[in-house]
Design a protein around this motif. Structure first.
Motif, PDB file in Angstrom:
ATOM      1  N   LEU A  84       0.835  -1.202   0.000  1.00 18.75           N
ATOM      2  CA  LEU A  84       0.000   0.000   0.000  1.00 18.75           C
ATOM      3  C   LEU A  84       0.870   1.253   0.000  1.00 18.75           C
ATOM      4  O   LEU A  84       0.627   2.187  -0.767  1.00 18.75           O
ATOM      5  N   ALA A  85       1.893   1.249   0.823  1.00 18.59           N
ATOM      6  CA  ALA A  85       2.814   2.390   0.871  1.00 18.59           C
ATOM      7  C   ALA A  85       3.528   2.559  -0.465  1.00 18.59           C
ATOM      8  O   ALA A  85       3.720   3.688  -0.933  1.00 18.59           O
ATOM      9  N   LEU A  86       3.914   1.469  -1.074  1.00 22.40           N
ATOM     10  CA  LEU A  86       4.590   1.522  -2.378  1.00 22.40           C
ATOM     11  C   LEU A  86       3.699   2.169  -3.435  1.00 22.40           C
ATOM     12  O   LEU A  86       4.129   3.086  -4.146  1.00 22.40           O
ATOM     13  N   TRP A  87       2.448   1.728  -3.523  1.00 23.02           N
ATOM     14  CA  TRP A  87       1.525   2.273  -4.530  1.00 23.02           C
ATOM     15  C   TRP A  87       1.216   3.740  -4.256  1.00 23.02           C
ATOM     16  O   TRP A  87       1.151   4.546  -5.185  1.00 23.02           O
ATOM     17  N   ALA A  88       1.034   4.095  -3.004  1.00 20.73           N
ATOM     18  CA  ALA A  88       0.723   5.488  -2.658  1.00 20.73           C
ATOM     19  C   ALA A  88       1.919   6.396  -2.937  1.00 20.73           C
ATOM     20  O   ALA A  88       1.758   7.505  -3.467  1.00 20.73           O
ATOM     21  N   THR A  89       3.106   5.938  -2.616  1.00 18.96           N
ATOM     22  CA  THR A  89       4.322   6.710  -2.881  1.00 18.96           C
ATOM     23  C   THR A  89       4.517   6.897  -4.382  1.00 18.96           C
ATOM     24  O   THR A  89       4.780   8.008  -4.859  1.00 18.96           O
ATOM     25  N   ALA A  90       4.378   5.806  -5.112  1.00 17.09           N
ATOM     26  CA  ALA A  90       4.538   5.875  -6.571  1.00 17.09           C
ATOM     27  C   ALA A  90       3.511   6.810  -7.189  1.00 17.09           C
ATOM     28  O   ALA A  90       3.835   7.603  -8.083  1.00 17.09           O
ATOM     29  N   PHE A  91       2.269   6.743  -6.702  1.00 14.69           N
ATOM     30  CA  PHE A  91       1.221   7.605  -7.246  1.00 14.69           C
ATOM     31  C   PHE A  91       1.593   9.077  -7.091  1.00 14.69           C
ATOM     32  O   PHE A  91       1.467   9.863  -8.034  1.00 14.69           O
ATOM     33  N   PHE A  92       2.057   9.460  -5.894  1.00 14.43           N
ATOM     34  CA  PHE A  92       2.425  10.863  -5.681  1.00 14.43           C
ATOM     35  C   PHE A  92       3.514  11.305  -6.651  1.00 14.43           C
ATOM     36  O   PHE A  92       3.377  12.342  -7.311  1.00 14.43           O
ATOM     37  N   TRP A  93       4.596  10.557  -6.731  1.00 17.54           N
ATOM     38  CA  TRP A  93       5.723  10.970  -7.581  1.00 17.54           C
ATOM     39  C   TRP A  93       5.346  10.960  -9.056  1.00 17.54           C
ATOM     40  O   TRP A  93       5.782  11.825  -9.825  1.00 17.54           O
ATOM     41  N   ILE A  94       4.523  10.003  -9.451  1.00 16.22           N
ATOM     42  CA  ILE A  94       4.059   9.963 -10.848  1.00 16.22           C
ATOM     43  C   ILE A  94       3.162  11.156 -11.144  1.00 16.22           C
ATOM     44  O   ILE A  94       3.281  11.792 -12.196  1.00 16.22           O
ATOM     45  N   ARG A  95       2.276  11.491 -10.205  1.00 16.76           N
ATOM     46  CA  ARG A  95       1.395  12.648 -10.432  1.00 16.76           C
ATOM     47  C   ARG A  95       2.184  13.957 -10.445  1.00 16.76           C
ATOM     48  O   ARG A  95       1.859  14.864 -11.208  1.00 16.76           O
ATOM     49  N   LEU A  96       3.206  14.070  -9.637  1.00 20.66           N
ATOM     50  CA  LEU A  96       4.067  15.252  -9.676  1.00 20.66           C
ATOM     51  C   LEU A  96       4.768  15.355 -11.025  1.00 20.66           C
ATOM     52  O   LEU A  96       4.767  16.413 -11.655  1.00 20.66           O
ATOM     53  N   ALA A  97       5.334  14.236 -11.478  1.00 14.97           N
ATOM     54  CA  ALA A  97       5.990  14.221 -12.795  1.00 14.97           C
ATOM     55  C   ALA A  97       4.987  14.522 -13.901  1.00 14.97           C
ATOM     56  O   ALA A  97       5.289  15.265 -14.842  1.00 14.97           O
ATOM     57  N   HIS A  98       3.780  13.973 -13.791  1.00 18.85           N
ATOM     58  CA  HIS A  98       2.741  14.223 -14.789  1.00 18.85           C
ATOM     59  C   HIS A  98       2.413  15.710 -14.869  1.00 18.85           C
ATOM     60  O   HIS A  98       2.282  16.267 -15.963  1.00 18.85           O
ATOM     61  N   ALA A  99       2.290  16.357 -13.726  1.00 22.53           N
ATOM     62  CA  ALA A  99       1.969  17.796 -13.713  1.00 22.53           C
ATOM     63  C   ALA A  99       3.064  18.600 -14.409  1.00 22.53           C
ATOM     64  O   ALA A  99       2.776  19.478 -15.230  1.00 22.53           O
ATOM     65  N   VAL A 100       4.313  18.295 -14.106  1.00 22.81           N
ATOM     66  CA  VAL A 100       5.433  19.014 -14.726  1.00 22.81           C
ATOM     67  C   VAL A 100       5.457  18.773 -16.226  1.00 22.81           C
ATOM     68  O   VAL A 100       5.568  19.718 -17.020  1.00 22.81           O
ATOM     69  N   VAL A 101       5.331  17.525 -16.618  1.00 23.18           N
ATOM     70  CA  VAL A 101       5.364  17.166 -18.043  1.00 23.18           C
ATOM     71  C   VAL A 101       4.172  17.777 -18.777  1.00 23.18           C
ATOM     72  O   VAL A 101       4.303  18.249 -19.906  1.00 23.18           O
ATOM     73  N   HIS A 102       3.011  17.793 -18.123  1.00 22.47           N
ATOM     74  CA  HIS A 102       1.817  18.390 -18.730  1.00 22.47           C
ATOM     75  C   HIS A 102       2.024  19.888 -18.946  1.00 22.47           C
ATOM     76  O   HIS A 102       1.716  20.423 -20.018  1.00 22.47           O
ATOM     77  N   LEU A 103       2.560  20.566 -17.935  1.00 25.30           N
ATOM     78  CA  LEU A 103       2.816  22.004 -18.061  1.00 25.30           C
ATOM     79  C   LEU A 103       3.827  22.302 -19.169  1.00 25.30           C
ATOM     80  O   LEU A 103       3.702  23.302 -19.870  1.00 25.30           O
ATOM     81  N   LEU A 104       4.815  21.433 -19.312  1.00 27.98           N
ATOM     82  CA  LEU A 104       5.833  21.627 -20.345  1.00 27.98           C
ATOM     83  C   LEU A 104       5.344  21.241 -21.738  1.00 27.98           C
ATOM     84  O   LEU A 104       5.986  21.571 -22.728  1.00 27.98           O
ATOM     85  N   GLY A 105       4.247  20.506 -21.818  1.00 26.60           N
ATOM     86  CA  GLY A 105       3.676  20.127 -23.105  1.00 26.60           C
ATOM     87  C   GLY A 105       4.365  18.951 -23.779  1.00 26.60           C
ATOM     88  O   GLY A 105       4.377  18.854 -24.995  1.00 26.60           O
ATOM     89  N   VAL A 106       4.920  18.037 -22.982  1.00 22.52           N
ATOM     90  CA  VAL A 106       5.566  16.841 -23.540  1.00 22.52           C
ATOM     91  C   VAL A 106       4.472  15.827 -23.852  1.00 22.52           C
ATOM     92  O   VAL A 106       3.832  15.303 -22.937  1.00 22.52           O
ATOM     93  N   PRO A 107       4.226  15.536 -25.139  1.00 22.99           N
ATOM     94  CA  PRO A 107       3.022  14.784 -25.496  1.00 22.99           C
ATOM     95  C   PRO A 107       2.969  13.328 -25.050  1.00 22.99           C
ATOM     96  O   PRO A 107       2.042  12.941 -24.360  1.00 22.99           O
TER      97      PRO A 107
END
Length: 130
Positions: A84-107
Motif C-alpha cells: 500500500l505504501a509503495l503504490w501510494a508513494t509511486a502515485f504521488f511521484w508519478i502525479r508530480l511528474a505528470h503535472a510538470v510534463v503536462h505544463l511543459l507540453g511533452v506529449p
C-alpha cells in the motif's frame, strides 16, 4: 502516520496547488480580474501553457478522488503496509511528474505517466481485495 496517509496528504497538497500556474498565466496574459469577470464566468483567453496548466489541474482533481478513496478504505480496513505504501508513494511521484510534463507540453510522456498513475490506483485496489 502511515506512509500511505503521508503520501495522500502530499498528493492532496499537490492537487490543491495546481491551480496556481493557471492563475499566474491569467494575470500575466490578461491582468487581474475585474468585477465584470466575476459576473461573466466565460474564460479569458490564455496561451497554450496556461491551457495546459488548467488541464493539469483538472486532471489532478479527477485522479485524486479514486486514489484518496482507496487509501482511506485501506487504512480503515487495516490493510496498511508495504504494498500500500509503495503504490501510494509511486502515485504521488508519478502525479508530480505528470503535472510538470503536462505544463511543459511533452506529449507522449504525459500519457505514459497518466497511465502509470492509473496502474497505481489499480495496485491499491488489488491490495484491498486480497
Amino acid at each position: 502516520m502511515t506512509p500511505d496517509l503521508v503520501y495522500l496528504a502530499w498528493t492532496a497538497l499537490l492537487t490543491a496547488a495546481l491551480w496556481i500556474p493557471y492563475v499566474i498565466c491569467q494575470v500575466i496574459s490578461n491582468g487581474p480580474l475585474k468585477p465584470a469577470h466575476y459576473a461573466d464566468p466565460a474564460g479569458r483567453e490564455a496561451p497554450a501553457w496556461g491551457k495546459r496548466a488548467y488541464r493539469a489541474h483538472l486532471n489532478a482533481v479527477e485522479s485524486f478522488a479514486p486514489f484518496a478513496a482507496l487509501v482511506f478504505i485501506a487504512h480503515l480496513s487495516g490493510k496498511t503496509g508495504g504494498h500500500l505504501a509503495l503504490w501510494a508513494t509511486a502515485f504521488f511521484w508519478i502525479r508530480l511528474a505528470h503535472a510538470v510534463v503536462h505544463l511543459l507540453g511533452v506529449p507522449y510522456l504525459r500519457t505514459i505517466l497518466f497511465t502509470l498513475g492509473f496502474v497505481c490506483v489499480v495496485g491499491l485496489f488489488v491490495v484491498l481485495i486480497r
